[in-house]
Design an enzyme around this catalytic site. Structure first.
Site, PDB file in Angstrom:
ATOM      1  N   GLU A 272      34.461  42.819  35.451  1.00  0.00           N
ATOM      2  CA  GLU A 272      35.055  41.753  36.257  1.00  0.00           C
ATOM      3  C   GLU A 272      36.505  42.168  36.469  1.00  0.00           C
ATOM      4  O   GLU A 272      37.290  42.188  35.517  1.00  0.00           O
ATOM      5  CB  GLU A 272      34.903  40.417  35.521  1.00  0.00           C
ATOM      6  CG  GLU A 272      34.974  39.236  36.440  1.00  0.00           C
ATOM      7  CD  GLU A 272      36.300  38.550  36.360  1.00  0.00           C
ATOM      8  OE1 GLU A 272      37.169  38.880  37.215  1.00  0.00           O
ATOM      9  OE2 GLU A 272      36.493  37.730  35.456  1.00  0.00           O
ATOM     10  N   GLU A 403      47.059  43.877  44.317  1.00  0.00           N
ATOM     11  CA  GLU A 403      47.050  42.689  43.460  1.00  0.00           C
ATOM     12  C   GLU A 403      48.386  42.610  42.711  1.00  0.00           C
ATOM     13  O   GLU A 403      48.753  43.542  41.991  1.00  0.00           O
ATOM     14  CB  GLU A 403      45.906  42.799  42.459  1.00  0.00           C
ATOM     15  CG  GLU A 403      45.800  41.582  41.575  1.00  0.00           C
ATOM     16  CD  GLU A 403      44.593  41.630  40.659  1.00  0.00           C
ATOM     17  OE1 GLU A 403      44.337  42.698  40.065  1.00  0.00           O
ATOM     18  OE2 GLU A 403      43.920  40.592  40.525  1.00  0.00           O
TER      19      GLU A 403
END
Ligand code: ADP
Length: 500
Positions: A272, A403
């Site tokens: 993840e 990010e």
């Protein structure tokens, strides 16, 4: 801005962090084989908070041995119902210690105590309850066979769903307790045994959880918790030949290292990873909801969410209104120590994270972005950053592509729904996305076209133990939560018997 750090610390928490914290291996609390410890810091002050055993390859070795033994031992002979009951008991213990976990999360991670108590801790206990229910519902199938080369023969064929075995779980620092729960819940429900490696920045709540795991009555070695650094303890766990599966949550960069490390014994891998999620506001949205919702999409947990709504796309005619609205929300956020009950946003987790976010802000300004609010480090101690809304951003800028993992949103206008789909999907990531509109046809059309593991419609950051979560593209492999996650921790055995 006043950054207050309350001297009032929960007495049990004060005692817990007062002594060097050992690790949990084979049901015993032990120091690292090397005898080394490492510090964790209070992000609100930058001061050392606690000393933690620094686990390394040798400790991982001990923990994997314990997990392998436990997998062969009483744990695998336990009924599914007994496993479920233990998990339910653990959930109740977590709730009984809500306040204590709230303090540990706030001190170690920086997040507001009020939020940790209201969100992180109950989400963790609910995850264990939800997964406890699955323990008794892992069923195989009976399968009719029509084998062409044995005419007349009859077979009874069925499948068994078996636990994958010893699982290594490596978790991040943004939701330390909750990430431990997301990982441990399905592993325990399916009958696996675990070596958990918490993030070095935030090991405290996992260690306290380990104490409750012992108190609940899980047998020795079922859950082992090895604290230490990623490059040493984490890497040793990901590469270990006796680990059957590794489950990782963290950066995409480290996710790729995990895949390489896992290649040695071809252990199963789920990941993840990061995100750069588009949050799309249409002119027909209810702005009373969409504006605070878009602010919370990025500022919740200080933007330290892999699914943070960090690319804000707004239809042109309402662009100024939405940007001003989100900026007004940002201005209102009370930034301060997580222990202060008035605080709505705490510090970032670490000095590295502070440097990273400030580095992105500088890169954004150098490329022509402007901050309508925020844009700087805040306060003179601790790792605080101002909630920031960037405008004049374009898709090729670093702040739009990469990010940031901080409270920084890049706002951009768009002209029509056809244009927005390719722009929203123009990312190497695909973790989450959101649309805000009153037009239900458009909302569901968008949901189908967005390449993301989660699409929120007129809401953001809604999580539930029953709802699968995970990434498209480079945001990951596999899903957490829901019944999807059980596939990650089980394997199917086909049994075929000739009868008659
Ligand atoms: P961040 O960059 O946000 O700190 P990371 O992806 O580095 O996130 O860390 C997430 C988890 O991965 C942490 O528990 C960390 O210790 C671990 N980790 C970091 N590097 C490695 C590695 N090379 N191998 C295994 N685990 C690692």
């Amino acid at each position: 801005m006043g950054i207050a750090v309350s001297p009032e610390i929960h007495p049990q928490v004060a005692e817990f962090i007062d002594k060097p914290r050992p690790m949990l291996i084979n049901g015993k609390w032990v120091q690292a084989a090397s005898g080394k410890t490492f510090p964790t810091y209070n992000p609100a002050t930058g001061e050392v908070l606690a000393k933690i055993a620094e686990g390394d390859r040798e400790d991982i070795e001990r923990a994997v041995r314990a997990a392998s033994k436990a997998f062969e031992g009483p744990w695998s002979r336990m009924t599914a119902s007994e496993r479920g009951r233990l998990m339910w008991k653990l959930a109740d213990l977590i709730d009984a210690h809500n306040e204590e976990f709230g303090y540990l999360e706030s001190l170690d991670n920086g997040k507001p105590l009020t939020i940790a108590k209201a969100a992180d801790v109950p989400l963790a206990s609910e995850l264990f309850r939800y997964m406890a229910g699955w323990a008794t519902k892992l069923e195989g199938n009976t399968i009719p066979l029509s084998v062409p080369y044995t005419p007349g023969a009859q077979y009874l064929a069925y499948t068994l769903r078996e636990p994958v075995g010893v699982v290594g779980q490596i978790i991040p620092w943004n939701f330390p307790l909750l990430m431990a729960a997301w990982k441990l819940g399905p592993a325990l429900a399916t009958g696996c045994t675990v070596v958990l490696k918490p993030a070095e920045q935030t090991p405290l709540s996992a260690l306290r959880l380990g104490e409750l795991i012992c108190e609940a009555g899980f047998s020795d070695g079922v859950v082992n918790i090895v604290t230490g650094y990623g490059e040493t303890a984490g890497a040793a766990l990901a590469a270990h030949p006796d680990v059957d599966k590794v489950a990782f949550t963290g950066s995409t960069e480290v996710g790729k290292l995990i895949v390489h490390a896992a290649a040695g014994n071809l252990k199963k891998v789920t990941l993840e990873l990061g995100g750069k999620s588009p949050n799309v506001v249409f002119k027909d949205a209810d702005l009373e909801v969409a504006i605070p919702g878009s602010a919370s999409a990025i500022f919740f947990n200080h933007g330290q969410c892999c699914c943070a709504g960090s690319r804000l796309y707004v239809e042109k005619s309402i662009y100024d209104q939405v940007v001003e609205g989100v900026a007004a929300q940002a201005k209102k956020i009370r930034v301060g120590s997580g222990l202060d009950p008035k605080t709505q946003m705490g510090p970032l987790v670490s000095t590295e994270q502070l440097d990273r976010v400030c580095g992105y802000l500088e890169a954004g300004f150098a490329e022509g972005a402007k901050a309508v609010v925020g844009g700087h480090k805040a306060g003179d101690r601790g790792y605080f950053v101002e909630p920031t809304v960037l405008v004049d951003t374009t898709e090729n800028m670093k702040v739009v592509k990469e990010e940031i993992f901080g409270p920084v949103v890049a706002a951009m206008p768009f002209s029509d729904p056809e244009e927005i789909i390719p722009r929203a999907n123009d990312s190497t990531y695909g973790l989450a996305a959101a649309v805000w509109t009153k037009d239900i046809d458009k909302a569901h059309r968008m949901a189908a076209q967005l390449r993301a593991g989660t699409v929120w419609i007129n809401c953001y950051n809604i999580f539930d133990a029953a709802l699968p979560f995970g990434g498209y593209k480079q945001s990951g492999w596999g899903r957490e939560m829901g019944h999807d996650v059980l596939n990650n921790y089980t394997q199917t055995k086909a049994v075929c018997a000739r009868i008659g």
